[in-house]
Design an enzyme around this catalytic site. Sequence first.
Site, PDB file in Angstrom:
ATOM      1  N   GLU B 117       0.826  -1.210   0.000  1.00 49.15           N
ATOM      2  CA  GLU B 117       0.000   0.000   0.000  1.00 49.15           C
ATOM      3  C   GLU B 117       0.862   1.263   0.000  1.00 49.15           C
ATOM      4  O   GLU B 117       0.533   2.240  -0.659  1.00 49.15           O
ATOM      5  CB  GLU B 117      -0.930   0.017   1.221  1.00 49.15           C
ATOM      6  CG  GLU B 117      -1.880  -1.159   1.309  1.00 49.15           C
ATOM      7  CD  GLU B 117      -3.035  -1.087   0.321  1.00 49.15           C
ATOM      8  OE1 GLU B 117      -3.191  -0.039  -0.319  1.00 49.15           O
ATOM      9  OE2 GLU B 117      -3.759  -2.089   0.189  1.00 49.15           O
ATOM     10  N   ASP B 258      -4.595  -9.532  -8.274  1.00 49.65           N
ATOM     11  CA  ASP B 258      -4.979  -8.623  -9.349  1.00 49.65           C
ATOM     12  C   ASP B 258      -3.863  -7.764  -9.931  1.00 49.65           C
ATOM     13  O   ASP B 258      -3.548  -7.842 -11.111  1.00 49.65           O
ATOM     14  CB  ASP B 258      -6.149  -7.733  -8.911  1.00 49.65           C
ATOM     15  CG  ASP B 258      -5.943  -7.109  -7.521  1.00 49.65           C
ATOM     16  OD1 ASP B 258      -4.857  -7.336  -6.944  1.00 49.65           O
ATOM     17  OD2 ASP B 258      -6.820  -6.406  -7.035  1.00 49.65           O
ATOM     18  N   GLU B 351     -18.241  -7.146  -2.694  1.00 48.20           N
ATOM     19  CA  GLU B 351     -16.881  -7.693  -2.690  1.00 48.20           C
ATOM     20  C   GLU B 351     -16.860  -9.081  -3.322  1.00 48.20           C
ATOM     21  O   GLU B 351     -15.968  -9.402  -4.073  1.00 48.20           O
ATOM     22  CB  GLU B 351     -16.332  -7.748  -1.264  1.00 48.20           C
ATOM     23  CG  GLU B 351     -16.103  -6.383  -0.640  1.00 48.20           C
ATOM     24  CD  GLU B 351     -14.888  -5.644  -1.188  1.00 48.20           C
ATOM     25  OE1 GLU B 351     -14.658  -5.669  -2.404  1.00 48.20           O
ATOM     26  OE2 GLU B 351     -14.157  -5.023  -0.393  1.00 48.20           O
TER      27      GLU B 351
END
Lengths: 919, 575
Positions: B117, B258, B351
């Site tokens: 992140e 992803d 989700e």
Amino acid sequence: MSLCSGGGSGSGSGSAAAPRLRPRAALMARRPELLCGAAIVLGCAFLVALKVTCSRAKDVTMPAKLPVNFFSARSPVIDLFRGQLDYADHLRQDSEIVLYFFYAPWCGQSIAAREEIEHVASRLSDQVLFVAVNCWWNQGKCRKQKHFFYFPVIHLYHRSFGPIEYKGPMSAVYIEKFVRRVMTPLLYISSRSKLLDFLSNYEPGVLGYFEFNASPQPPGYLTFFTSALHSLKKDYLGTIRFGVITDKHVAEEISLVHSGSVYLHRHANTSLIYPNDIMNYTAENICKWALENREMLIRWLRPHGGKSLLLNNELKKGPALLIFIPYNPLAEIHPLLDEITKVALEYHNCNKSQAAEPDVQHLGDTDSPAFDSSVPDAHMKLSETFSITKYPCCNTVVLPQWHSISRTHNVCELCINQTLGVKPNKVHVPHCNFLEIEAALDSFYLQEHAFFQVISNTIECSNFLSFYSPFSYYTACCRTVNRHFLSFISSEKTIFQTPKVAFSSHGKKDNTQHSIPHIEDRNCFIPDLHISGTNFTGLSCRTNKTLNLYLLDSNLFWIYAERLGASRSTHLKEFAAIVDLKEEVHYVLDQNQSLVGSTLENFIKNFSVLYSPLKRHLVDDPSVYFQQQRVITEVTTNTFQDTVVLSEKNVLLLYYAQWCGFCASLNHIFIQLARLLPPDNFTVARIDTTRNDLPWEFMTDRLPTILFFPHQRKEQSVKFPEDLAVNVPNLLKFILHHSSLSSSEPCTKECLHKGTVLQQGHISHLEREIQKLRSEISALHQAHKQLEVQLSEARREERRLQQQKHTLEKQHKTLQLHSEQLQTTYDQKNQELLEMAEKLQELADASENLLKANALLRILVASREGKLQSKDETKESLQSEQTISEDNDISVSIATATLEEKRIDNTIETEHSSENRTE
Amino acid sequence: MLRSLGSLICLWALRLPVPPADTGVVARGVDVASYRERVRAMFYHAYEHYLESAFPYDELRPLTCDGQDTWGSFSLTLIDALDTLLILGNVSEFQRVISVLQEGVDFDIDVNASVFETNIRVVGGLLSAHLLSKKGGMEVEVGWPCSGPLLRMAEEAARKLLPAFQTPTGMPYGTVNLLHGVNPGETPVTCTAGIGTFIVEFATLSHLTGDPVFEDVARKALKALWKNRSDIGLVGNHIDVITAKWVAQDAGIGAGVDSYFEYLVKGAILLQDEELMSMFLEYNKAIKNYTKFDDWYLWVQMYKGTVSMPVFQSLEAYWPGLQSLIGDVDNAMRTFLNYYTVWKQFGGLPEFYNIPQGYTVDKREGYPLRPELVESAMYLYRATRDPTLLELGRDVVESIEKISKVDCGFATIKDLRDHRLDNRMESFFLAETVKYLYLLFDPDNFIHNDGSVFDVVVTPYGECVLNAGGYVFNTEAHPIDPAALHCCRKRKEEQWEVEDLIREFYSPKQNKKFASKRASDHSEGESAEDCEGASSEKGGEKRHSKKSSHSLLTCPSQSFNSKLAVLGQVFLDNT
């Protein structure tokens, strides 16, 4: 932990109170300190909830906002925004026709459809009840009972019949049309003219004959009525229309005798009568039968917007003609659509082409609206013009001087339209009306590129339309021959309509009158040259390139037309294109021609002939504008020839697409290259292949592709090798390698001139280069200064650091000294302690000795005392006192010595332990 | 009737220059300009409340109107929203925020931060702000874009992450302490995306600063993942970075994996790197083989390929956008239309969405205003100009405004079944969702530049062409200008070579020499010569085509039927 759990109740009163409370709660949540104070005032129920909020802010959640009105209060739509489905059902009893609009307040499509529904409601509110139901709110009945995957959903009820879901476009006119169809699923046909209207419509029609004299509800009528509603369930537009014949004589026209019989009308094929004996007479069966057997000569395509294979399935059937016309479902008449339908009918009219005699019917105009008032005049004029031709072939008539192919003048063309339909006698059809001067002009225009090919040399008699109809006892053929004649010499446009009259009579074809093309032309008609070519009638069965015909509403689906190359600027949204998916080509009907039957026919014919004159249409990007001179030239389909093939320069062409990531990241390389190359000899260009089609030989299948078109040898284009990295040096080498070949002729004046030009170019390039270098130098200077500043800063820093280092070292040294000193003192102390211990040991030993000596002394004393006691008594007392005092002294000193010993041991131990700690 | 007729025409007129004269029954397109303004208003509503109530915390808590630290303590929302400000055209605020950040953000803090992140949000955000700072009207220093305060900040942040990469496999730990490095006893299990999502930022850093260490560690991690793929060519969800054993063996394209795939493609584009692309294409083949059913992508066991979870995850919605970048537009559109139906059902993407049941999955009903579907819509709109994509944009704006707008910002939807809200507004809402929405409705934004405009910047390393379009978005939607990567170091090497070549262009002697040499070789004459040259060239091409069909760094041209593949129409390949 709910922030405002008080508002969550499902009852009407609770939800009404909640919206007032919620904003305040939110406000308080923002200032927790305020909130706790306020909570006391608000009462204990809130107090509990809010305390929780204060203490555990992490878990704060908020229930969904309460539903509010979706439609305005003034709207004719009843808005059940709390999802009261039960109330909605209750409402249904009040009205014959009800429309339910199930929505979700957050849904964009619902919001977009809202206005459309309101629009429809305002027009139909007196006949139809419009109920909107919020089917999202999770406390509402609707959400609990219904489970929709999308919104909005429109359901219609015709009394108890329903729900009929509307699946069409969310456009007011389409919705209204559908609602109207549900309101009157059946058309009542009481007269012959109405029957003809019904049958002449392009949409398939189902007719039932019911005798209402006997009872108001004859047997089977209700089933028929229901089947009409059923068909609406299947097909939102209701392309199958249902009619009821109430009059016996009218029913006889289509040979229905028995009340309760059902008839499916077809244009090209035999019409059918519902087989009561094979299939049960139920609403579903009738509907199914009609759907299965209906004619699909021309079909509306209406993609619903969701994922669908509609076009895929239809276009894979073979080449397709897509016709885009603006369509208003509510309009009473659709002249253009009728015309196109006629073309379609004729195209598919196979089985009785040549055989039938061309019966021509003169059709007046009695019940057609006024738009066609000019027609009778035309008829009058034309009726005098029957002449000459002995051929009954009359589809295409070529006017004289055509063979000279002097296109500029004396070329006259006749376009002939034929009208089809079921036409019992005396009924007049309003189809002879598209006599517009524009049409004639268009026809002429068409001739330029199409006519030449259409007309083959075979003299073939045309297949005359003789329309078969279920009217068994008479044959009625109708043809209207429209001729658009254009004479350029006289600069006079004359348009003819030749409605050849076929009057049908009962019983048999006794009318042998030929339909003859009539050319009235004082300037240029020579009949021998008349060549009638490919006939249009029934063409679909004779060609191996059969087209499927489709209609699209250009109000909804114009985007397809645009993507096929329709111009974006036209006013009129009419467009026709033939799409051949297998061959990956499409042809476009020139948009300068108005879309009328004749142009369509020619378009189809041109497609069908062996050596088709149609050219693959190349879609061009109209949005490219040439503002200023760009570094990279943007090439489009239209400019490709000029900028690449015919250009006097070497051209490096990049094929790209904006969406392709690999292309976009090369932009800067090409810009650099374009800035480097001498602009007089080189063009760096690019073409967006997504928006610009190119002739096959210039197409590529991968992007980016880089082609080099060397000057003077444009046909020998070279591809930049794909395994080479695309960067400036590689591109330069590539260009250099392929462009240098060109100048190999012996050096003449020209060559020398070229040399000087080159050198001048070089000089200017070098000048540019020098400028660049100068700016670079100044940049370097600046950077240098900056660096110096940074360097001096760094030096200062270094100095500071060194000083720090020095001080630190000094400190370190002192510390070391200190520690050494400490070590030595420690050693000394240790030594001292050891010595002390030794001394103490000695002392202890000494005291022991003393003790021993003492004991000996005592013994000695005792023995002496024993001896002396006997000797003298008086002297004894003095002596004994002295020894006691001595004795006392010694014992005291021994005691102190032992105590001290212990203390020292202790201190040594503590020192040891402290040493351990420091280590 | 008349009133609404007029409005109909008005609305239509915005899309087409000429209002139709005949009827008022035209279909209405999405009014792009008004939605663009609504997106702008959405941004400022959230942004101003963040500044007012939450700064300098990482995130705004919209229900309680305060802030909290979530991923560290670097005013994350501000860093993330920085380039969105510029895309919205707010230059002055962009400049103000940059100066605030330069003073306020400190990475020498004792905080355990997620490596992934921090990289995508902080390093990525700072890098893109650095590269856009000239466009944003900032006074840049001389060495820009190869130096600058924001670049130094990004580098500093990235250096704090480097200790995580010191593992036997080269795959990084998931968490690192910014002050002390990897904590003793840190778990060695990292998700796949947490290993393979560095190349865009790190390679950019290496190219700009000249320090290759960043790109090297990123590449090493990518190669380690590649080496550990299963026999059928799939990667799982979580791996032990010490032993290289797969801990979670679900393979799919969504959560946990992803951005690994995303960065293989984007890295290949950014660096013109065939190796990365060949990795992706291999994966793509396996993914199509094992996980694709009816244009949905399911989760399968990475060794056996058996379906383990028939769900669609909200995070997977980036995939169509990625496909469009490499030219697989047909498939992208088909999958996108599937995903759109889920949005229509709920007003958001849960989700997890169970595909066979057609409903949400327990405990995974939330929608934290994720950007992925809008992101794909933006990419696909570039490729197809399909109005359906604008409709999705419209639906997203309406849903978010109706459902999640609160007094203090936009709240995460905790449960899509009843639209309950949660007290959170993730920083990606301003960084990505709003940005992509705005870009969807603003086709003329400078981000969509197709190379027709550009800037020339003189640096001490030479002259650079910058801002020529082709921006590569990192996975937090921070655009990187690919041209900048070629500006700092590579240029020098090329420059002399280019100089020599250019001289040849201007020298007639060179030409003559070249030509005469050829003439002497072939006495046949010019024509023969030309033929020879051409044929040899052709031969070469043929040989080349036999060897490998095409370069990996290319897209296929769009097929003919793509002309008609709009408004939900899809075509099946016959091939």
